[in-house]
Scaffold this motif. Structure first.
Motif, PDB file in Angstrom:
ATOM      1  N   ALA A   1       0.862  -1.190   0.000  1.00 53.03           N
ATOM      2  CA  ALA A   1       0.000   0.000   0.000  1.00 53.03           C
ATOM      3  C   ALA A   1       0.898   1.240   0.000  1.00 53.03           C
ATOM      4  CB  ALA A   1      -0.959   0.019   1.180  1.00 53.03           C
TER       5      ALA A   1
ATOM      6  N   THR B   1      -6.005  -2.675  -4.728  1.00 54.82           N
ATOM      7  CA  THR B   1      -5.092  -3.138  -3.682  1.00 54.82           C
ATOM      8  C   THR B   1      -3.828  -3.791  -4.244  1.00 54.82           C
ATOM      9  OG1 THR B   1      -6.973  -3.479  -2.226  1.00 54.82           O
ATOM     10  CG2 THR B   1      -4.957  -4.678  -1.662  1.00 54.82           C
TER      11      THR B   1
ATOM     12  N   ASN C   1       1.864  -4.711  -7.476  1.00 52.10           N
ATOM     13  CA  ASN C   1       2.390  -5.599  -6.420  1.00 52.10           C
ATOM     14  C   ASN C   1       3.802  -6.080  -6.781  1.00 52.10           C
ATOM     15  OD1 ASN C   1       2.346  -8.622  -7.320  1.00 52.10           O
ATOM     16  ND2 ASN C   1       0.469  -7.709  -8.141  1.00 52.10           N
TER      17      ASN C   1
END
Ligand SMILES: Cc1ncc(COP(=O)(O)O)c(C=O)c1O
Length: 434
Positions: free
Chosen positions: A87, A304, A308
């Protein structure tokens, strides 16, 4: 005959607790049931019954370097202990964004997402925010993900699709609100007059025109000479944005995708699939002034898992492979894919089957038709789908995996020996059809 007894048993078991027995409806399109695989390596997949498949589905496109490509797996493995999602930002995102902007046509800035469906939604929202208009033009047979806003006329039954001059937008799924159809104008692809007519019917209302720059999902068909630049010019003249959905073509039809191959630059482009060689990653790339609305106008884009650690590591490692010697792997892909396309066409002639091989070497389709080469979705839908399905089944029996429309995705792991093995198997498969 190959046995699929274990896949069938797994499927029956799975259906009890996993809705429909699959995690994506696309996987129903498998014979005799959605197959269960144990592993993939290079160009081959191994199923739970012990069948070996030379795989031309490649996860529906991502596995451009084949299954489990070592440099990508190694890079991801090295990243695992560093965590998965912060995050917050990290250096791999900076590096990847810099490299992609240096590489891709029109990519002044990029924004990372996780799936193609979401990235399309972002691009459409950006276009609407930037232009202050609502309607989006999309084309029959073009698939831009399964969202309410985009899953329209992706594969409409021709008896519901209206006349070619003014196609009716067709919702692709129960549960989609009818209201979304008002925001979309559907046109027949590969036809500049059709697009000009769509603009003329909605003056000052079109925010963007979105397309697969080479249609694949509704039939593998390349754009006519001059069509893409004509679309771009019409968009410019009408104050609309041109969005290329390169989710399939990006990093597949060439290092710089379909735009570079066909000599056009869109305002926004969407990439996913091959960009991270099998790891979940997507992005929108394009004009700085349009992308800046994310910050300037507060256009919302979240997620989210965007950026990543593992997907970024995978994409960087994949780029190392794909970019080497200015895309040397694509020259091999081109040569092997051409050999396969020509070989399949010759086999069709040998077996007196109406086989038409269309597309580009890294992504093409075997159509069954006696008619002229299809130019759009309506033509492709008129081809013999039962024959294509029978060919899919016959190929699978010979150890070759293509989807039920007989679309062929190639990877860098499909070497000359595999192409020859495939052609020998296709010879037997075609013999079984006659
Ligand atoms: C051209 C195109 N756009 C968008 C998508 C949606 O991508 P995803 O499945 O990652 O949501 C796909 C998926 O096949 C696609 O082919």
């Amino acid at each position: 005959m190959r046995s699929y007894a274990k896949s069938i048993a797994f499927y029956e078991r799975t259906r009890k607790h996993l809705a429909g027995g699959v995690s994506s409806n696309v996987r129903y399109a498998s014979t005799p049931v959605p197959l269960f695989f144990e592993r993939g390596e290079g160009a081959r997949l191994y199923d739970v019954d012990g069948n070996v498949h030379i795989d031309y589905v490649l996860g529906n496109g991502p596995a451009i370097l084949g299954h489990a490509p070592k440099p990508v797996i190694d890079a991801v493995q090295r990243s695992l202990a560093q965590g998965q999602v912060y995050a917050g930002q990290h250096r791999r995102e900076t590096e990847l964004a810099e490299r992609l902007c240096g590489l891709l046509p029109g990519a002044e800035v990029v924004r990372f997402a996780t799936s193609g469906t979401e990235a399309v939604l972002m691009a459409m929202r950006l276009a609407r925010a930037f232009t202050g208009r609502t309607r989006i033009v999309k084309f029959e047979g073009h698939y831009h993900g399964w969202s309410d806003q985009a899953y329209i006329s992706a594969r409409p039954p021709l008896n519901e699709a209206g006349p070619a001059e003014a196609p009716v937008p067709v919702a692709g799924s129960p549960g989609m609100p009818k209201s979304v159809l008002d925001d979309v104008v559907v046109a027949v692809w590969n036809d500049l007059d059709a697009l000009a007519a769509a603009f003329a019917h909605h003056p000052g209302e079109i925010a963007a025109v979105i397309m697969e720059p080479m249609m694949v999902n509704g039939g593998a068909i390349a754009p006519h000479e001059g069509y893409l630049s004509g679309v771009r010019d019409l968009c410019r003249a009408q104050g609309a944005l041109f969005i290329c959905d390169e989710v399939i073509t990006g990093f597949r039809v060439g290092l710089r995708g379909a735009q570079h191959r066909f000599g056009v630059t869109a305002d926004l482009a969407i990439y996913a699939k091959a960009v991270a060689a099998g790891f979940p990653m997507a992005m929108v790339a394009g004009r700085r002034d349009v992308m800046d609305t994310l910050l300037d106008k507060g256009v919302m884009h979240g997620g989210t898992y965007n950026g990543n650690v593992q997907s970024m590591a995978a994409a960087l490692a994949a780029l190392d492979e794909l970019e080497r010697d200015d895309g040397a792997v694509y020259r091999d892909l081109e040569q092997r894919g051409t050999r396969l396309m020509q070989g399949l066409a010759a086999l069709g002639a040998k077996h007196k089957l109406p086989v038409l091989v269309q597309g580009l070497p890294a992504i093409f389709q075997t159509f069954f038709t006696k008619a002229a080469a299809p130019e759009n979705y309506r033509d492709s839908a008129a081809c013999d789908r039962d024959m294509a399905l029978a060919f899919h089944v016959a190929l699978q029996e010979q150890g070759i995996r293509v989807n039920q429309r007989t679309t062929w995705f190639l990877s860098t792991a499909h070497d000359d020996a595999i192409i020859e093995e495939t052609l020998a198997a296709a010879d037997r498969a075609m013999a079984a059809l006659t």
